[in-house]
Design an enzyme around this catalytic site. Structure first.
Site, PDB file in Angstrom:
ATOM      1  N   ARG A   1      -5.678  -4.169  -4.120  1.00 47.89           N
ATOM      2  CA  ARG A   1      -6.430  -3.980  -2.883  1.00 47.89           C
ATOM      3  C   ARG A   1      -7.226  -5.228  -2.510  1.00 47.89           C
ATOM      4  NH1 ARG A   1     -10.073  -1.024   0.223  1.00 47.89           N
ATOM      5  NH2 ARG A   1     -11.791  -1.261  -1.222  1.00 47.89           N
TER       6      ARG A   1
ATOM      7  N   ARG B   1     -18.957  -4.003   1.121  1.00 43.30           N
ATOM      8  CA  ARG B   1     -19.183  -5.406   0.772  1.00 43.30           C
ATOM      9  C   ARG B   1     -19.310  -6.304   2.006  1.00 43.30           C
ATOM     10  NH1 ARG B   1     -15.020  -3.105  -1.429  1.00 43.30           N
ATOM     11  NH2 ARG B   1     -15.073  -2.451  -3.614  1.00 43.30           N
TER      12      ARG B   1
ATOM     13  N   LYS C   1     -21.185 -10.810 -13.481  1.00 42.13           N
ATOM     14  CA  LYS C   1     -19.732 -10.904 -13.654  1.00 42.13           C
ATOM     15  C   LYS C   1     -19.093 -11.791 -12.590  1.00 42.13           C
ATOM     16  CE  LYS C   1     -15.324  -9.712 -13.310  1.00 42.13           C
ATOM     17  NZ  LYS C   1     -14.455  -9.988 -12.147  1.00 42.13           N
TER      18      LYS C   1
ATOM     19  N   PRO D   1     -16.549 -14.004 -18.021  1.00 36.83           N
ATOM     20  CA  PRO D   1     -16.718 -12.793 -17.205  1.00 36.83           C
ATOM     21  C   PRO D   1     -16.348 -11.529 -17.979  1.00 36.83           C
ATOM     22  CG  PRO D   1     -15.288 -14.421 -16.116  1.00 36.83           C
ATOM     23  CD  PRO D   1     -15.483 -14.873 -17.519  1.00 36.83           C
TER      24      PRO D   1
END
Length: 287
Positions: free
Chosen positions: A128, A175, A216, A233
């Site tokens: 995605r 976002r 992260k 990460p």
DNA sequence: ACCCAGGGTGACG
DNA sequence: CGTCACCATGGG
């Protein structure tokens, strides 16, 4: 050491050790490589190329002029991955990763593209994420064509000037404001490249100032685009993998985790990519 | 319907 | 400092 030859349709780099270009393109570090008829098609710094591998030879093909040094840097061809894989193979906790991850290389990507891409990656899946980035490029990136039709990754101003509604329409969800505001900070003159000269901790603290960037995402940007090869990460896959490989499946404390990462040395981030790919291939720790 | 995905934010202790 | 509900979206 590799050798570069120019040919009519691009360049040929031969004598490359420990490279699996397909694995490297598909391992989730970059979201802009697509399988093509022969190899992979990707867009780097506004240039669309087709890359194919035959043994130790890489063929980078496109109609336009190709900057050989840029591609050597992008594919990290000057680093000794044979030595890295030897070290992984010598560590009983890590050696099982090798068959699943050998040939991976950590690409040196463009900082702004990496920043926005990994803001989008939060609580999302790779397929995605790739789709959202594709639509973002179509919407705001400069459209180009050689033998392919493609769009460059948008410039900071172009993303900052998009409306929240436009950003939501491409599927970025909640976002959208993070993407817009972070792009605006870059458009206002923030120089991400400068962070490659800071210490890991200093550079990390700087990146945390960007909306949508936590520990992260910061480490992804540092590792994948700012030459901080010791950025490590930890996402849900790495969390499972670290428990399984180093802690007999129990949850380590933050300090224990930090100690292990430090123990892995100045190239721990590259090792991370091997472990990450192993975890995803193996489906480690899935209930 | 529920859970998950290369997690971060803001509120609350 | 740590914990935790909440956050859009689409696929399994």
């Amino acid at each position: 050491m590799h050798e570069i030859k120019r040919v009519t349709d691009g360049i040929i780099i031969s004598g490359i050790d420990n490279l699996d270009i397909a694995r490297s393109c598909a391992c989730g570090q970059s979201f802009r490589w697509r399988k093509s008829d022969e190899g992979f098609f990707g867009v780097v710094r506004g240039r669309g190329v087709n890359v194919s591998q035959l043994g130790d030879t890489l063929h980078i093909r496109a109609a336009e002029e190709i900057d050989a040094a840029m591609w050597v840097d992008y594919f990290d061809l000057k680093r000794d991955y044979a030595a890295i894989e030897r070290a992984i193979g010598a560590d009983v906790r890590l050696r099982d990763c090798l068959p699943y991850a050998t040939g991976i290389r950590v690409f040196n990507q463009e900082p702004f593209e990496t920043l926005i891409s990994f803001i989008i990656s939060a609580n999302n899946n790779i397929k995605r994420i790739s789709g959202i980035i594709d639509r973002l490029c179509m919407l705001a990136g400069e459209s180009k064509s050689n033998e392919y039709e493609y769009s460059a990754f948008p410039k900071p101003e172009a993303i900052a000037n998009l409306s929240l509604q436009q950003l939501e329409q491409i599927g970025s969800g909640y976002r959208a404001p993070f993407i817009k505001r972070s792009a605006a900070m870059i458009a206002d003159g923030y120089e991400l490249e400068r962070l490659s000269e800071l210490s890991l901790d200093q550079a990390r603290r700087e990146l945390l100032k960007f909306p949508g960037v936590g520990p992260k995402v910061a480490d992804c940007v540092l590792l994948f685009s700012l030459h901080h090869t010791d950025a490590f990460p930890i996402d849900v896959w790495m969390d499972r993998a670290m428990r399984a490989l180093f802690f007999e499946s129990r949850q380590p404390s933050k300090q224990e985790l930090t100690d292990i990462i430090l123990q892995l040395g100045p190239l721990s981030g590259i090792v991370q990519q091997y472990v990450f790919h192993y975890a995803r291939q193996q489906g480690i720790g899935i209930k």
